[in-house]
Design a protein around this motif. Structure first.
Motif, PDB file in Angstrom:
ATOM      1  N   ALA A  46       4.961   5.493 -10.803  1.00  0.00           N
ATOM      2  CA  ALA A  46       4.069   4.356 -10.574  1.00  0.00           C
ATOM      3  C   ALA A  46       4.091   3.941  -9.107  1.00  0.00           C
ATOM      4  CB  ALA A  46       4.477   3.188 -11.463  1.00  0.00           C
ATOM      5  N   THR A  47       5.268   4.001  -8.496  1.00  0.00           N
ATOM      6  CA  THR A  47       5.371   3.668  -7.068  1.00  0.00           C
ATOM      7  C   THR A  47       4.622   4.686  -6.217  1.00  0.00           C
ATOM      8  OG1 THR A  47       7.530   2.652  -7.479  1.00  0.00           O
ATOM      9  CG2 THR A  47       6.999   3.198  -5.198  1.00  0.00           C
ATOM     10  N   LEU A  48       4.767   5.965  -6.541  1.00  0.00           N
ATOM     11  CA  LEU A  48       4.032   7.005  -5.817  1.00  0.00           C
ATOM     12  C   LEU A  48       2.534   6.816  -5.959  1.00  0.00           C
ATOM     13  CD1 LEU A  48       3.843   9.691  -4.270  1.00  0.00           C
ATOM     14  CD2 LEU A  48       4.117  10.871  -6.472  1.00  0.00           C
ATOM     15  N   LEU A  49       2.080   6.469  -7.158  1.00  0.00           N
ATOM     16  CA  LEU A  49       0.649   6.261  -7.379  1.00  0.00           C
ATOM     17  C   LEU A  49       0.140   5.042  -6.614  1.00  0.00           C
ATOM     18  CD1 LEU A  49       0.618   7.077 -11.176  1.00  0.00           C
ATOM     19  CD2 LEU A  49      -0.620   8.342  -9.400  1.00  0.00           C
ATOM     20  N   ALA A  50       0.962   4.000  -6.502  1.00  0.00           N
ATOM     21  CA  ALA A  50       0.575   2.854  -5.685  1.00  0.00           C
ATOM     22  C   ALA A  50       0.394   3.277  -4.232  1.00  0.00           C
ATOM     23  CB  ALA A  50       1.624   1.752  -5.793  1.00  0.00           C
ATOM     24  N   ALA A  51       1.308   4.117  -3.758  1.00  0.00           N
ATOM     25  CA  ALA A  51       1.197   4.615  -2.384  1.00  0.00           C
ATOM     26  C   ALA A  51      -0.079   5.419  -2.192  1.00  0.00           C
ATOM     27  CB  ALA A  51       2.427   5.459  -2.044  1.00  0.00           C
ATOM     28  N   LEU A  52      -0.370   6.310  -3.125  1.00  0.00           N
ATOM     29  CA  LEU A  52      -1.574   7.136  -3.020  1.00  0.00           C
ATOM     30  C   LEU A  52      -2.841   6.293  -3.131  1.00  0.00           C
ATOM     31  CD1 LEU A  52      -0.477  10.168  -5.246  1.00  0.00           C
ATOM     32  CD2 LEU A  52      -0.673  10.117  -2.752  1.00  0.00           C
ATOM     33  N   GLY A  53      -2.853   5.322  -4.037  1.00  0.00           N
ATOM     34  CA  GLY A  53      -4.030   4.485  -4.205  1.00  0.00           C
ATOM     35  C   GLY A  53      -4.373   3.710  -2.951  1.00  0.00           C
ATOM     36  N   PHE A  54      -3.377   3.055  -2.364  1.00  0.00           N
ATOM     37  CA  PHE A  54      -3.643   2.296  -1.139  1.00  0.00           C
ATOM     38  C   PHE A  54      -3.996   3.215   0.026  1.00  0.00           C
ATOM     39  CE2 PHE A  54      -1.396  -1.300  -3.193  1.00  0.00           C
ATOM     40  CZ  PHE A  54      -2.356  -2.276  -2.945  1.00  0.00           C
ATOM     41  N   THR A  55      -3.412   4.400   0.074  1.00  0.00           N
ATOM     42  CA  THR A  55      -3.763   5.346   1.134  1.00  0.00           C
ATOM     43  C   THR A  55      -5.220   5.770   1.018  1.00  0.00           C
ATOM     44  OG1 THR A  55      -1.480   6.158   1.252  1.00  0.00           O
ATOM     45  CG2 THR A  55      -3.202   7.572   2.162  1.00  0.00           C
ATOM     46  N   THR A  61     -12.175   5.231  -5.909  1.00  0.00           N
ATOM     47  CA  THR A  61     -11.169   6.182  -6.374  1.00  0.00           C
ATOM     48  C   THR A  61      -9.775   5.608  -6.193  1.00  0.00           C
ATOM     49  OG1 THR A  61     -12.608   8.046  -5.826  1.00  0.00           O
ATOM     50  CG2 THR A  61     -10.271   8.514  -6.096  1.00  0.00           C
ATOM     51  N   GLY A  62      -9.532   4.997  -5.040  1.00  0.00           N
ATOM     52  CA  GLY A  62      -8.247   4.355  -4.814  1.00  0.00           C
ATOM     53  C   GLY A  62      -7.981   3.230  -5.785  1.00  0.00           C
ATOM     54  N   PHE A  63      -9.015   2.420  -6.059  1.00  0.00           N
ATOM     55  CA  PHE A  63      -8.850   1.325  -7.021  1.00  0.00           C
ATOM     56  C   PHE A  63      -8.547   1.866  -8.413  1.00  0.00           C
ATOM     57  CE2 PHE A  63     -11.762  -0.982  -3.954  1.00  0.00           C
ATOM     58  CZ  PHE A  63     -10.761  -1.800  -3.454  1.00  0.00           C
ATOM     59  N   HIS A  64      -9.167   2.989  -8.786  1.00  0.00           N
ATOM     60  CA  HIS A  64      -8.894   3.567 -10.101  1.00  0.00           C
ATOM     61  C   HIS A  64      -7.471   4.105 -10.174  1.00  0.00           C
ATOM     62  CE1 HIS A  64     -13.499   4.279 -10.555  1.00  0.00           C
ATOM     63  NE2 HIS A  64     -13.146   3.076 -10.952  1.00  0.00           N
ATOM     64  N   VAL A  65      -6.983   4.700  -9.092  1.00  0.00           N
ATOM     65  CA  VAL A  65      -5.585   5.150  -9.074  1.00  0.00           C
ATOM     66  C   VAL A  65      -4.649   3.967  -9.309  1.00  0.00           C
ATOM     67  CG1 VAL A  65      -3.762   6.122  -7.629  1.00  0.00           C
ATOM     68  CG2 VAL A  65      -6.035   7.151  -7.598  1.00  0.00           C
ATOM     69  N   LEU A  66      -4.938   2.839  -8.667  1.00  0.00           N
ATOM     70  CA  LEU A  66      -4.082   1.657  -8.799  1.00  0.00           C
ATOM     71  C   LEU A  66      -4.183   1.044 -10.195  1.00  0.00           C
ATOM     72  CD1 LEU A  66      -4.755  -0.075  -5.356  1.00  0.00           C
ATOM     73  CD2 LEU A  66      -2.760   1.287  -6.020  1.00  0.00           C
ATOM     74  N   ALA A  67      -5.417   0.843 -10.687  1.00  0.00           N
ATOM     75  CA  ALA A  67      -5.617   0.100 -11.934  1.00  0.00           C
ATOM     76  C   ALA A  67      -5.281   0.933 -13.162  1.00  0.00           C
ATOM     77  CB  ALA A  67      -7.060  -0.398 -12.016  1.00  0.00           C
ATOM     78  N   VAL A  68      -5.748   2.184 -13.191  1.00  0.00           N
ATOM     79  CA  VAL A  68      -5.579   3.018 -14.378  1.00  0.00           C
ATOM     80  C   VAL A  68      -4.227   3.723 -14.364  1.00  0.00           C
ATOM     81  CG1 VAL A  68      -6.499   4.964 -15.691  1.00  0.00           C
ATOM     82  CG2 VAL A  68      -8.064   3.342 -14.592  1.00  0.00           C
ATOM     83  N   SER A  69      -3.917   4.392 -13.264  1.00  0.00           N
ATOM     84  CA  SER A  69      -2.734   5.252 -13.227  1.00  0.00           C
ATOM     85  C   SER A  69      -1.464   4.467 -12.905  1.00  0.00           C
ATOM     86  CB  SER A  69      -2.938   6.365 -12.191  1.00  0.00           C
ATOM     87  OG  SER A  69      -4.100   7.110 -12.469  1.00  0.00           O
ATOM     88  N   CYS A  70      -1.453   3.771 -11.757  1.00  0.00           N
ATOM     89  CA  CYS A  70      -0.234   3.082 -11.318  1.00  0.00           C
ATOM     90  C   CYS A  70       0.173   1.986 -12.298  1.00  0.00           C
ATOM     91  CB  CYS A  70      -0.449   2.505  -9.923  1.00  0.00           C
ATOM     92  SG  CYS A  70       0.840   1.325  -9.418  1.00  0.00           S
ATOM     93  N   LEU A  71      -0.710   1.012 -12.528  1.00  0.00           N
ATOM     94  CA  LEU A  71      -0.340  -0.099 -13.404  1.00  0.00           C
ATOM     95  C   LEU A  71      -0.199   0.348 -14.858  1.00  0.00           C
ATOM     96  CD1 LEU A  71      -2.372  -3.136 -12.017  1.00  0.00           C
ATOM     97  CD2 LEU A  71       0.075  -2.674 -11.826  1.00  0.00           C
ATOM     98  N   GLY A  72      -1.014   1.324 -15.289  1.00  0.00           N
ATOM     99  CA  GLY A  72      -0.856   1.830 -16.648  1.00  0.00           C
ATOM    100  C   GLY A  72       0.524   2.419 -16.866  1.00  0.00           C
TER     101      GLY A  72
END
Length: 401
Positions: A280-289, A304-315
Motif C-alpha cells: 500500500a505504501t509503494l502504491l501511494a508512492a506510485l500514485g503521487f508520482t 490514473t494516479g488518482f485511481h492508483v491511490l483510491a482503488v489500489s493503495c487505500l483498498g
C-alpha cells in the motif's frame, strides 16, 4: 493493537456491538461487495437518477465517504480508546453512528439526486458524531498526543459539506477538486495510522512470541508523508492550474518511497499482512508520482494516479487493517487464514486491472477493465467477510494460558 478485552470485561450484549470495528468493518465490506456490482451490472456505470452530478463523482463519493468512511469509523472507535486507555463506544452509541451512516449509502448506491439533501444531513451528522467520539476520548484522558486524528476528522467533515454544497449549486468542477482533497485526507489517515500500526505488526513478524521489540521506526518518517500529502491537497485545491501541486505530488511520492525503508526487515516482510502494508505504501508512492508527472506534462492522465491511490493503495491498506485488527481484536494470533491471503491477491489484481490499460498495457481490454476491476474488488471484500465475519460476531477469545 491488542484484543478488545483490554478495557476490562467485555460488555454484555451481542459481540458485534462490543467494539466499533466489529460493526463497521463488516458494514464497509458489505458495501464494498455490493456497490461495484450494482454500478456495473445494474446501471452499466451510469446512474439515471444522478441529476447533474456525473456518475464518476457519485462513485468516488461513495467509495470515500461510504466504504472508507465506515472503515475509518470502525478503526477510530476501536483504536483511539485503546491508545488513550478509555472505554470504547459500545451498544447504542455504535448503533446511532451506523443509523446515521446508512441513509447516505442508500441514496448514493443509486445516485438518487432528489434525496441528496437528506444524505448530506445524515453524512454530516455521522462524521460530526465520529469527531465527538474521538475528541471525547482525548478529553477524558487529558491527552494531546492523538489530537491530529480529531483534527483530520473535522477536516473530512468540512470537505463533505463543501462537496455537497458544490453539487447543490452546480459547481461540478469544484466538486471534483474537493473529492480529490477528500482522497488526500484519507491518505493522511493512512499515513498517521501506519506510523502506529506498523511498529506492532513488524515486531510481531520479527518475533511472533511478542517477547522482544527489535524494530524501532525512524522518527523523521512518521509524519513526513502525512505533512506532504496535506500540502499537496491544499495546493491542488487552491491553485489547481499551477505547477505547485505537481511538484508537491512528486515530493509526497518521494516521501512514500523513502518510507519503504521501514520494511527492510528481511524475510519477515514476506508475511502477507506485512507485505500488504508495504505494498500500500509503494502504491501511494506510485500514485503521487503519476499525478506529479501528469501535472508537469508527461503523457499520462492524472486520473490514473488518482485511481492508483483510491482503488489500489487505500483498498489494500483497508484490507490489511481489516485482517490485522480482525484477528488481534478478537483474541486471535496473527496467523492468517487462507481467506486473508486470497483477499490480498484479489485486491492486487483489481488494482492492476483498473490501472494497467490506462498506462497502455493491455489496452485491448480498455472499457471492459472497469467491470473486471469492479468484480475483483468486490470479490476481495467478499472473501474477507467469509473468513472474518464469524470471528467478529463471536465473543473475544481468551489469551492462551
Amino acid at each position: 493493537m491488542s484484543a478488545a478485552g483490554c478495557h476490562g470485561r467485555e460488555a454484555s450484549g451481542p459481540p458485534v456491538l462490543s467494539e466499533g470495528l466489529r460493526l463497521f468493518f463488516p458494514a464497509a465490506a458489505c458495501l464494498a461487495v455490493l456497490s461495484p456490482l450494482v454500478w456495473t451490472a445494474l446501471f452499466g456505470l451510469s446512474l439515471p437518477f444522478g441529476g447533474e452530478v456525473p456518475p464518476s463523482q457519485w462513485h468516488a463519493h461513495e467509495m470515500l465517504f461510504g466504504i472508507y468512511g465506515a472503515a475509518l469509523a470502525g478503526f477510530l472507535t476501536s483504536a483511539v480508546p485503546e491508545w488513550t486507555d478509555t472505554e470504547p463506544r459500545r451498544g447504542r452509541a455504535l448503533l446511532v453512528l451506523l443509523v446515521l451512516w446508512l441513509p447516505g449509502r442508500l441514496v448514493g448506491l443509486v445516485g438518487f439526486a432528489p434525496l441528496s439533501g437528506l444524505a448530506a444531513v445524515t453524512d454530516l451528522a455521522f462524521l460530526g458524531l465520529l469527531f465527538w467520539y474521538v475528541l471525547a476520548a482525548l478529553i477524558a484522558r487529558g491527552s494531546t498526543r492523538h489530537t491530529s486524528f480529531a483534527l483530520w476528522v473535522a477536516l473530512i467533515w468540512l470537505t463533505e459539506g463543501a462537496i455537497r454544497l458544490s453539487w447543490l449549486i452546480g459547481e461540478i468542477e469544484l466538486g471534483a477538486r474537493l473529492l480529490h482533497a477528500a482522497l488526500a485526507i484519507y491518505l493522511v489517515f493512512f499515513s498517521l495510522a501506519l506510523a502506529r500500526i506498523n511498529v506492532a505488526v513488524v515486531n510481531l513478524a520479527l518475533d511472533p512470541s511478542g517477547a522482544t521489540s527489535r524494530y524501532r521506526p525512524h522518527p523523521g518518517r512518521q509524519n513526513l508523508t502525512a505533512g506532504l500529502v496535506a500540502l499537496y491537497a491544499a495546493a491542488a485545491l487552491l491553485a489547481p492550474r499551477s505547477a505547485v501541486p505537481a511538484y508537491l505530488a512528486l515530493a509526497a511520492g518521494a516521501a512514500f518511497f523513502d518510507r519503504l525503508a521501514e520494511w527492510f526487515i528481511g524475510r519477515a516482510v514476506l508475511r502477507s499482512h506485512v507485505f500488504a502494508l508495504a505494498g500500500a505504501t509503494l502504491l501511494a508512492a506510485l500514485g503521487f508520482t503519476l499525478i506529479g508527472l501528469a501535472g508537469l506534462g508527461a503523457p499520462v492522465a492524472p486520473q490514473t494516479g488518482f485511481h492508483v491511490l483510491a482503488v489500489s493503495c487505500l483498498g489494500l491498506a483497508v484490507l490489511a487493517v481489516f485482517v490485522i485488527a480482525g484477528l488481534r481484536h478478537t483474541g486471535r494470533p496473527l496467523v492468517l487464514p487462507w481467506q486473508a491471503h486470497a483477499a490480498f491477491a484479489l485486491m492486487a489484481l483489481a488494482g492492476l486491472a483498473r490501472v494497467l490499460p490506462e498506462l497502455g498495457i493491455g489496452s485491448s481490454l480498455a472499457g471492459a477493465h472497469y467491470v473486471v476491476a469492479s468484480l475483483l474488488w468486490s470479490a476481495a471484500f467478499a472473501v474477507w467477510l467469509w473468513g472474518f465475519l464469524p470471528a467478529l460476531l463471536s465473543p473475544t477469545l481468551d489469551p492462551p494460558g
